[in-house]
Design an enzyme around this catalytic site. Structure first.
Site, mmCIF file in Angstrom:
data_model
loop_
_atom_site.group_PDB
_atom_site.id
_atom_site.type_symbol
_atom_site.label_atom_id
_atom_site.label_comp_id
_atom_site.label_asym_id
_atom_site.label_seq_id
_atom_site.Cartn_x
_atom_site.Cartn_y
_atom_site.Cartn_z
ATOM 1 N N ASN A 28 -10.483 -3.558 -6.436
ATOM 2 C CA ASN A 28 -9.665 -2.588 -7.182
ATOM 3 C C ASN A 28 -10.192 -2.288 -8.593
ATOM 4 O O ASN A 28 -9.775 -1.317 -9.222
ATOM 5 C CB ASN A 28 -8.205 -3.043 -7.270
ATOM 6 C CG ASN A 28 -7.433 -2.889 -5.969
ATOM 7 O OD1 ASN A 28 -6.506 -3.630 -5.686
ATOM 8 N ND2 ASN A 28 -7.813 -1.910 -5.149
ATOM 9 N N ASP A 38 0.827 -1.221 0.000
ATOM 10 C CA ASP A 38 0.000 0.000 0.000
ATOM 11 C C ASP A 38 0.858 1.266 0.000
ATOM 12 O O ASP A 38 1.922 1.297 0.617
ATOM 13 C CB ASP A 38 -0.910 -0.023 1.235
ATOM 14 C CG ASP A 38 -1.956 1.078 1.186
ATOM 15 O OD1 ASP A 38 -2.307 1.520 0.073
ATOM 16 O OD2 ASP A 38 -2.416 1.499 2.252
HETATM 17 C C1 FPP Z 1 -2.252 0.014 -3.243
HETATM 18 O O1 FPP Z 1 -1.672 1.316 -3.169
HETATM 19 C C2 FPP Z 1 -1.618 -0.705 -4.315
HETATM 20 C C3 FPP Z 1 -2.287 -1.338 -5.325
HETATM 21 C C4 FPP Z 1 -3.754 -1.383 -5.445
HETATM 22 C C5 FPP Z 1 -1.537 -2.005 -6.413
HETATM 23 C C6 FPP Z 1 -0.353 -2.810 -5.962
HETATM 24 C C7 FPP Z 1 0.441 -3.126 -7.160
HETATM 25 C C8 FPP Z 1 1.773 -2.996 -7.256
HETATM 26 C C9 FPP Z 1 2.666 -2.631 -6.136
HETATM 27 C C10 FPP Z 1 2.428 -3.293 -8.546
HETATM 28 C C11 FPP Z 1 2.803 -4.728 -8.488
HETATM 29 C C12 FPP Z 1 3.472 -5.129 -9.680
HETATM 30 C C13 FPP Z 1 3.725 -6.408 -9.950
HETATM 31 C C14 FPP Z 1 4.557 -6.672 -11.128
HETATM 32 C C15 FPP Z 1 3.236 -7.540 -9.131
HETATM 33 P P1 FPP Z 1 -2.565 2.565 -3.506
HETATM 34 O O2 FPP Z 1 -2.543 2.788 -4.963
HETATM 35 O O3 FPP Z 1 -3.922 2.367 -2.927
HETATM 36 O O4 FPP Z 1 -1.793 3.703 -2.762
HETATM 37 P P2 FPP Z 1 -2.421 4.952 -2.013
HETATM 38 O O5 FPP Z 1 -3.161 4.400 -0.816
HETATM 39 O O6 FPP Z 1 -1.225 5.748 -1.626
HETATM 40 O O7 FPP Z 1 -3.301 5.662 -2.981
#
Ligand code: FPP
Length: 234
Positions: A62, A14
């Protein structure tokens, strides 16, 4: 019972969006950097002797995000699948947790192909949860149990916790020992609900793209100092 090293570590990745925002970059740049961190941490955890490592890459919720963000995430996953197919790590078994049916044939074939190809390796199991939800996992297992009672020689009273665990996406893995959530939030967000029943939970205020091998060492050290009682007395 003092436990030293976790057998199964699960990560909620996250904070990608906030990481990008702080730098005036588009959210997708945060996901890209989060993908680099995923690769680094997966390798480091494997080399540190962690046998089971799970990453929450995309939840059943998501899909509600803007289309361009969902598309960018799918592109990152697809690139990773190609990369993993090209350079098979001859130590790690790769599995995908979640409903693959929503993905296109191409992506589905890449995931099942990788699962098949890596089945023989057992030094480490790397699981990527994509289109995964903890409740959806439990409901699917309950349906599977119902079907077994209807179609096979299984009685409802045969279904105990151990049997039920074998019907979950994580059937090839033990329960989670250590659940790590960077990004400052203190919740489980429908991740491995059944599997984390007795997990130690480590929250970190670092954003996922900033999470380092040193941070993982600290989380493992925290785990090593916990007194795990599994409902028993001290
Ligand atoms: C949550 O952070 C993250 C996600 C929904 C996506 C996670 C995916 C990755 C880290 C990429 C993975 C890549 C591979 C190749 C497996 P957020 O976007 O909700 O962050 P925020 O809370 O700061 O908005």
């Amino acid at each position: 019972m003092k436990s030293n090293k976790p057998v199964h570590i699960a990560f909620i990745m996250d904070g990608n969006g906030r990481w990008a925002k702080k730098r005036n970059l588009p959210r997708n740049a945060g996901h890209k950097k989060g993908g680099d961190t995923f690769r680094e941490i997966a390798k480091y955890a494997r080399d540190s002797g962690i046998k089971y490592i799970t990453f929450f890459a995309f939840s059943t919720e998501n899909w509600k995000r803007p289309k361009d963000e969902v598309d960018a995430l799918m592109k990152l996953f697809s690139e990773y699948l190609d990369e993993a197919s090209k350079q098979v790590d001859e130590k790690s078994r790769l599995i995908f947790l979640g409903d693959k049916d929503v993905f296109g044939d191409d992506m589905k074939a890449k995931m099942t192909g990788l699962e098949q190809k890596s089945k023989q390796y057992d030094a480490c199991t790397l699981a990527l949860a994509i289109n995964y939800g903890g409740r959806a996992d439990i409901v699917r297992a309950a349906r599977r149990a119902g079907k077994l009672c209807r179609d096979k020689d299984i009685r409802p009273e045969d279904i105990d916790e151990n049997f039920f665990s074998g019907l979950l996406y994580t059937s090839a893995m033990p329960d989670v020992d250590l659940l790590i959530r960077p990004g400052g939030e203190r919740r489980i967000s429908n991740f491995l609900l059944w599997q984390s029943a007795y997990a130690e939970i480590y929250f970190s205020d670092k954003l996922w793209p900033d999470f380092t091998p040193h941070d993982l060492d600290e989380a493992i050290e925290y785990f090593g100092n916990r007194d795990r009682r599994f409902g028993n007395t001290a």
